[in-house]
Write an enzyme that holds these catalytic residues in place. Structure first.
Site, PDB file in Angstrom:
ATOM      1  CG  ASP A 181      -0.127   0.115   2.527  1.00  0.00           C
ATOM      2  OD1 ASP A 181       0.847  -0.645   2.678  1.00  0.00           O
ATOM      3  OD2 ASP A 181      -0.466   0.959   3.370  1.00  0.00           O
ATOM      4  CG  HIS A 197      -1.428  -7.424  -1.543  1.00  0.00           C
ATOM      5  ND1 HIS A 197      -2.722  -7.560  -2.003  1.00  0.00           N
ATOM      6  CD2 HIS A 197      -1.414  -6.271  -0.823  1.00  0.00           C
ATOM      7  CE1 HIS A 197      -3.459  -6.559  -1.575  1.00  0.00           C
ATOM      8  NE2 HIS A 197      -2.690  -5.745  -0.843  1.00  0.00           N
ATOM      9  CG  ASP A 229       3.590 -16.247  -6.402  1.00  0.00           C
ATOM     10  OD1 ASP A 229       4.401 -16.641  -7.250  1.00  0.00           O
ATOM     11  OD2 ASP A 229       3.402 -15.034  -6.115  1.00  0.00           O
ATOM     12  CD  GLU A 283       0.579  -5.622   1.981  1.00  0.00           C
ATOM     13  OE1 GLU A 283      -0.276  -6.126   2.749  1.00  0.00           O
ATOM     14  OE2 GLU A 283       0.550  -4.424   1.664  1.00  0.00           O
TER      15      GLU A 283
HETATM   16  O1  G3I Z   1       0.676 -12.562  17.627  1.00  0.00           O
HETATM   17  C1  G3I Z   1      -0.658 -13.059  17.441  1.00  0.00           C
HETATM   18  C2  G3I Z   1      -0.727 -14.510  17.850  1.00  0.00           C
HETATM   19  O2  G3I Z   1      -0.490 -14.616  19.258  1.00  0.00           O
HETATM   20  C3  G3I Z   1      -2.084 -15.088  17.495  1.00  0.00           C
HETATM   21  O3  G3I Z   1      -2.091 -16.481  17.777  1.00  0.00           O
HETATM   22  C4  G3I Z   1      -2.321 -14.867  15.994  1.00  0.00           C
HETATM   23  C5  G3I Z   1      -3.648 -15.430  15.519  1.00  0.00           C
HETATM   24  O4  G3I Z   1      -4.684 -14.614  15.975  1.00  0.00           O
HETATM   25  O5  G3I Z   1      -2.310 -13.461  15.696  1.00  0.00           O
HETATM   26  C6  G3I Z   1      -1.013 -12.910  15.972  1.00  0.00           C
HETATM   27  O6  G3I Z   1      -1.014 -11.512  15.688  1.00  0.00           O
HETATM   28  C7  G3I Z   1      -1.116 -11.198  14.305  1.00  0.00           C
HETATM   29  C8  G3I Z   1      -0.009 -10.213  14.002  1.00  0.00           C
HETATM   30  O7  G3I Z   1      -0.124  -9.662  12.675  1.00  0.00           O
HETATM   31  C9  G3I Z   1       1.331 -10.921  14.101  1.00  0.00           C
HETATM   32  O8  G3I Z   1       2.359 -10.026  13.824  1.00  0.00           O
HETATM   33  C10 G3I Z   1      -2.491 -10.602  14.046  1.00  0.00           C
HETATM   34  O9  G3I Z   1      -3.450 -11.625  14.114  1.00  0.00           O
HETATM   35  C11 G3I Z   1      -2.523 -10.001  12.650  1.00  0.00           C
HETATM   36  O10 G3I Z   1      -3.733  -9.307  12.432  1.00  0.00           O
HETATM   37  C12 G3I Z   1      -1.380  -9.011  12.473  1.00  0.00           C
HETATM   38  O11 G3I Z   1      -1.403  -8.611  11.135  1.00  0.00           O
HETATM   39  C13 G3I Z   1      -0.787  -7.359  10.837  1.00  0.00           C
HETATM   40  C14 G3I Z   1      -1.605  -6.796   9.671  1.00  0.00           C
HETATM   41  O12 G3I Z   1      -1.027  -5.568   9.231  1.00  0.00           O
HETATM   42  C15 G3I Z   1      -3.054  -6.551  10.043  1.00  0.00           C
HETATM   43  O13 G3I Z   1      -3.112  -5.635  11.065  1.00  0.00           O
HETATM   44  C16 G3I Z   1       0.659  -7.596  10.393  1.00  0.00           C
HETATM   45  O14 G3I Z   1       1.462  -7.982  11.492  1.00  0.00           O
HETATM   46  C17 G3I Z   1       1.217  -6.318   9.783  1.00  0.00           C
HETATM   47  O15 G3I Z   1       2.481  -6.584   9.206  1.00  0.00           O
HETATM   48  C18 G3I Z   1       0.275  -5.805   8.688  1.00  0.00           C
HETATM   49  O16 G3I Z   1       0.784  -4.572   8.276  1.00  0.00           O
HETATM   50  C19 G3I Z   1       0.218  -4.094   7.050  1.00  0.00           C
HETATM   51  C20 G3I Z   1      -0.230  -2.655   7.332  1.00  0.00           C
HETATM   52  O17 G3I Z   1      -1.312  -2.667   8.242  1.00  0.00           O
HETATM   53  C21 G3I Z   1      -0.602  -1.948   6.047  1.00  0.00           C
HETATM   54  N1  G3I Z   1       0.496  -2.016   5.096  1.00  0.00           N
HETATM   55  C22 G3I Z   1       0.834  -3.410   4.762  1.00  0.00           C
HETATM   56  C23 G3I Z   1       1.318  -4.128   5.998  1.00  0.00           C
HETATM   57  C24 G3I Z   1       1.764  -5.540   5.689  1.00  0.00           C
HETATM   58  O18 G3I Z   1       0.686  -6.385   5.386  1.00  0.00           O
HETATM   59  O1  9MR Z   2      -3.652  -3.573   0.228  1.00  0.00           O
HETATM   60  C1  9MR Z   2      -3.972  -3.574   1.618  1.00  0.00           C
HETATM   61  C2  9MR Z   2      -2.785  -4.149   2.390  1.00  0.00           C
HETATM   62  O2  9MR Z   2      -1.688  -3.254   2.303  1.00  0.00           O
HETATM   63  C3  9MR Z   2      -3.164  -4.363   3.842  1.00  0.00           C
HETATM   64  O3  9MR Z   2      -2.138  -5.069   4.498  1.00  0.00           O
HETATM   65  C4  9MR Z   2      -4.471  -5.168   3.929  1.00  0.00           C
HETATM   66  C5  9MR Z   2      -4.920  -5.363   5.368  1.00  0.00           C
HETATM   67  O4  9MR Z   2      -5.089  -4.150   5.964  1.00  0.00           O
HETATM   68  O5  9MR Z   2      -5.520  -4.518   3.221  1.00  0.00           O
HETATM   69  C6  9MR Z   2      -5.208  -4.411   1.824  1.00  0.00           C
HETATM   70  O6  9MR Z   2      -6.262  -3.688   1.185  1.00  0.00           O
HETATM   71  C7  9MR Z   2      -7.443  -4.447   0.956  1.00  0.00           C
HETATM   72  C8  9MR Z   2      -8.521  -3.973   1.933  1.00  0.00           C
HETATM   73  O7  9MR Z   2      -8.100  -4.314   3.233  1.00  0.00           O
HETATM   74  C9  9MR Z   2      -9.829  -4.621   1.580  1.00  0.00           C
HETATM   75  N1  9MR Z   2     -10.200  -4.296   0.207  1.00  0.00           N
HETATM   76  C10 9MR Z   2      -9.195  -4.815  -0.738  1.00  0.00           C
HETATM   77  C11 9MR Z   2      -7.868  -4.168  -0.465  1.00  0.00           C
HETATM   78  C12 9MR Z   2      -6.789  -4.621  -1.439  1.00  0.00           C
HETATM   79  O8  9MR Z   2      -6.565  -5.995  -1.267  1.00  0.00           O
END
Ligand code: G3I
Ligand code: 9MR
Ligand code: ZN
Length: 545
Positions: free
Chosen positions: A150, A461, A505, A514
């Site tokens: 993103d 992604h 993939d 991503e």
């Molecule tokens: O640590 C817990 C674990 O104890 C548990 O068993 C497991 C299952 O519920 O969840 C674990 O935590 C997860 C965490 O990532 C681990 O690092 C959360 O569920 C999960 O929601 C979380 O996801 C994060 C995601 O954003 C959604 O919030 C990712 O770490 C994080 O890297 C990702 O970051 C996104 C940004 O928001 C937007 N830009 C892209 C980026 C990468 O995808």
């Molecule tokens: O592209 C977005 C990615 O960077 C984030 O990690 C992810 C979870 O927050 O969301 C992706 O965006 C999606 C949105 O959450 C739902 N509509 C589709 C978007 C593109 O996949």
């Protein structure tokens, strides 16, 4: 092609431990052959592993004794042959160059010329003045790196990425010197190395996110994720989200750390970083912890947290290491009644441990010992997991979360911490195995770094890659996520998918495929330390300073 032999597709340094995984239910005799078919090594894979995470039976072979530089494959009578790989002293230089160039290609607010970015060229993006949420204020927040697939820009993961890249510079300057400045930035910024120039691009942006009272805004993004368009096509308003204690603490820490690195080549900039760091740290004192939550109108990334003691712990240690004021030492030693660990954006304690153990100012010997033994205990657990796994990876079946490849990279860094503290080679070997897993020795048989190896991830992604229909090179895919945490994963992966194979993939699968600046930084730090260690240059931590 169905694979059953798995190797590091980017290759091995001659002195490295070289293990190969066979997906087989019976022992395997194997050969390593040159690209023209000459057998140069014969081995037998004896130890059977019932691999719960991958839902299969594995055998592991070892061909470490083969050190002659060259191009090879592994073959076995009843299995398919491996991907090709190289043994040589420079095998990771091209990998490093591609992985580091990702940051330049993620630049926001910068015109990427075709000469340097090829098909990923675009005009400067997100340069409009932003509005500060909940106020009538306008603010220039141009610059920095897009976070991931993103176009949001977030202080917490940005600070993690900068810290890890600075450590990579410190651990392996030789490898970092392999990164050439992009054409149009060459020669800029005086005597700063191309790597430091790139890191400065993110720090320049971060400094804009500091409020006049020293507190730090959490992020800058449009209100919602856009479609798969190029960055300069996203024209929605940019909003600066409210301040947070985790952004303020991470900002204080990383600007203090960076001040040390810029002192030599840009002393005025180092002074600017010091002033910002001290101000953020003082502002932090009046910030009670409050987990960052998006305001209702904003739905981009959150990077919330459940507590901020580890961020404060990192900040205190880093300001003490950089500036030496006794108050920072007192703060750290108060917080360190509990030792914190973690190199990931939600748990930052290990940065504090490293800073305290390597501080040039007086520290408490008994605390140093407590920290060091806690680091070794953590690494010992990671080592046991890795040594029991059929692919040598340090994840238990229940730990394949979103960003699992960042966890693998950071586990490798914990292992290298212990190697430095104890000299025990098994820690170094296991750290190398984390790298080999990411580059091909994994149940998917993929090189998780785009554009590298013979069979890399091809559909990440990532908005520019998705729009152009080609993967930007040098990006580490997030990796298997056992919870099928996006609609594509839920739609395609079976409910009982083995966690180590819960990877797609496909560009729609953002929870497995991503990319992110702080996944790349973790990978780069692991790569730099492993490459440096086998090259014999990784400095030991001296805890008896
Ligand atoms: O640590 C817990 C674990 O104890 C548990 O068993 C497991 C299952 O519920 O969840 C674990 O935590 C997860 C965490 O990532 C681990 O690092 C959360 O569920 C999960 O929601 C979380 O996801 C994060 C995601 O954003 C959604 O919030 C990712 O770490 C994080 O890297 C990702 O970051 C996104 C940004 O928001 C937007 N830009 C892209 C980026 C990468 O995808
Ligand atoms: O592209 C977005 C990615 O960077 C984030 O990690 C992810 C979870 O927050 O969301 C992706 O965006 C999606 C949105 O959450 C739902 N509509 C589709 C978007 C593109 O996949
Ligand atoms: Zn942008």
């Amino acid at each position: 092609m169905y694979k059953s032999i798995f190797v590091d597709q980017c290759g091995y340094l001659p002195e490295m431990t070289k293990r190969v995984t066979f997906r087989s239910d019976r022992p395997v005799t194997f050969h390593v052959v040159t690209s023209d078919g000459r057998i140069v090594y014969h081995g037998v894979a004896q130890n059977r592993v019932e691999n719960e995470a991958a839902g299969e039976t594995d055998y592991t072979g070892d061909f470490s004794a083969l050190t002659a530089p060259g191009l090879y494959r592994v073959i076995s009578d009843h299995l398919s042959e491996s991907d090709p790989f190289e043994i040589g002293g420079q095998v990771y230089r091209d990998v490093f160059r591609k992985a580091f160039a990702f940051f330049y290609l993620q630049r926001c607010g910068w015109e990427l010329p075709e000469s340097a970015a090829g098909a990923f060229a675009h005009r400067a993006c997100h340069t409009a003045v932003a509005s500060v949420y909940g106020t009538g204020e306008l603010l220039d927040v141009s610059g920095g790196w897009h976070d991931a697939g993103d176009y949001g820009r977030y202080v917490v993961p940005g600070a993690m990425a900068v810290a890890q890249l600075l450590y990579a510079l410190e651990e392996n300057p030789s490898l970092c010197s392999a990164y050439p400045a992009p054409a149009e930035t060459a020669g800029e910024k005086g005597s700063l190395s191309p790597c430091l120039q790139e890191i400065k691009y993110e720090l320049d942006w971060m400094l804009k996110l500091q409020r006049k009272d020293g507190q730090v805004y959490h992020k800058a993004s449009c209100r919602h994720f856009c479609g798969f368009i190029m960055p300069d096509a996203e024209r929605e308003d940019i909003v600066v989200s409210p301040v947070s204690s985790t952004a303020t603490a991470d900002f204080a820490a990383v600007t203090a750390m960076a001040a040390r690195f810029f002192q030599k080549g840009a002393p005025e900039y180092a002074a600017r970083l010091e002033q910002a760091s001290r101000q953020a740290y003082e502002a932090l004192r009046s910030m009670p912890f409050e987990s960052y939550r998006n305001p209702p109108e904003i739905t981009t990334g959150g990077y919330g947290d459940s507590h901020d003691e580890d961020e404060r712990y990192w900040a205190a240690a880093e300001l003490y290491k950089a500036f030496g004021d006794p108050v920072y030492r007192e703060d750290f030693e108060t917080l360190a009644q509990q030792i914190y660990h973690g190199y990931g954006w939600g748990m930052m304690g290990s940065y504090g441990n490293r800073a305290y153990l390597t501080s040039p100012y007086p520290t408490d010997p008994s605390l140093r010992e407590r920290i060091a033994s806690s680091m070794v205990s953590l690494a010992q657990e990671i080592l046991q997991t890795a040594e029991a796994d059929g692919y040598g990876v340090s994840l238990l079946p229940g730990r394949y979360h979103w960003g699992s490849n960042m966890s693998v990279s950071n586990n490798g860094i914990h292992l290298l911490d212990a190697y430095r503290l104890t000299g025990r080679r098994e820690f170094l070997t296991a750290a190398g195995d984390q790298l080999h897993y990411l580059l091909g020795r994994n149940p998917m048989g993929l090189c998780y770094l785009t554009g590298c190896g013979s069979d890399p991830v091809k559909h990440p992604h990532h908005r520019p890659s998705g729009f152009l229909g080609k993967a930007m090179p040098g990006m580490l895919a997030g990796g298997p996520c056992g919870h099928r945490a996006d609609p594509t994963a839920k739609g395609v992966l079976p409910e009982n998918v083995p966690p180590a194979k819960a990877f797609l993939d496909m560009s729609g699968s953002y929870s497995t495929n991503e990319v992110a600046i702080y996944w790349n930084s973790a990978f780069i730090l692991l790569l730099s330390c492993v490459d440096g260690s086998f090259g014999g240059s990784l400095p030991a931590y001296s805890t008896n300073r």
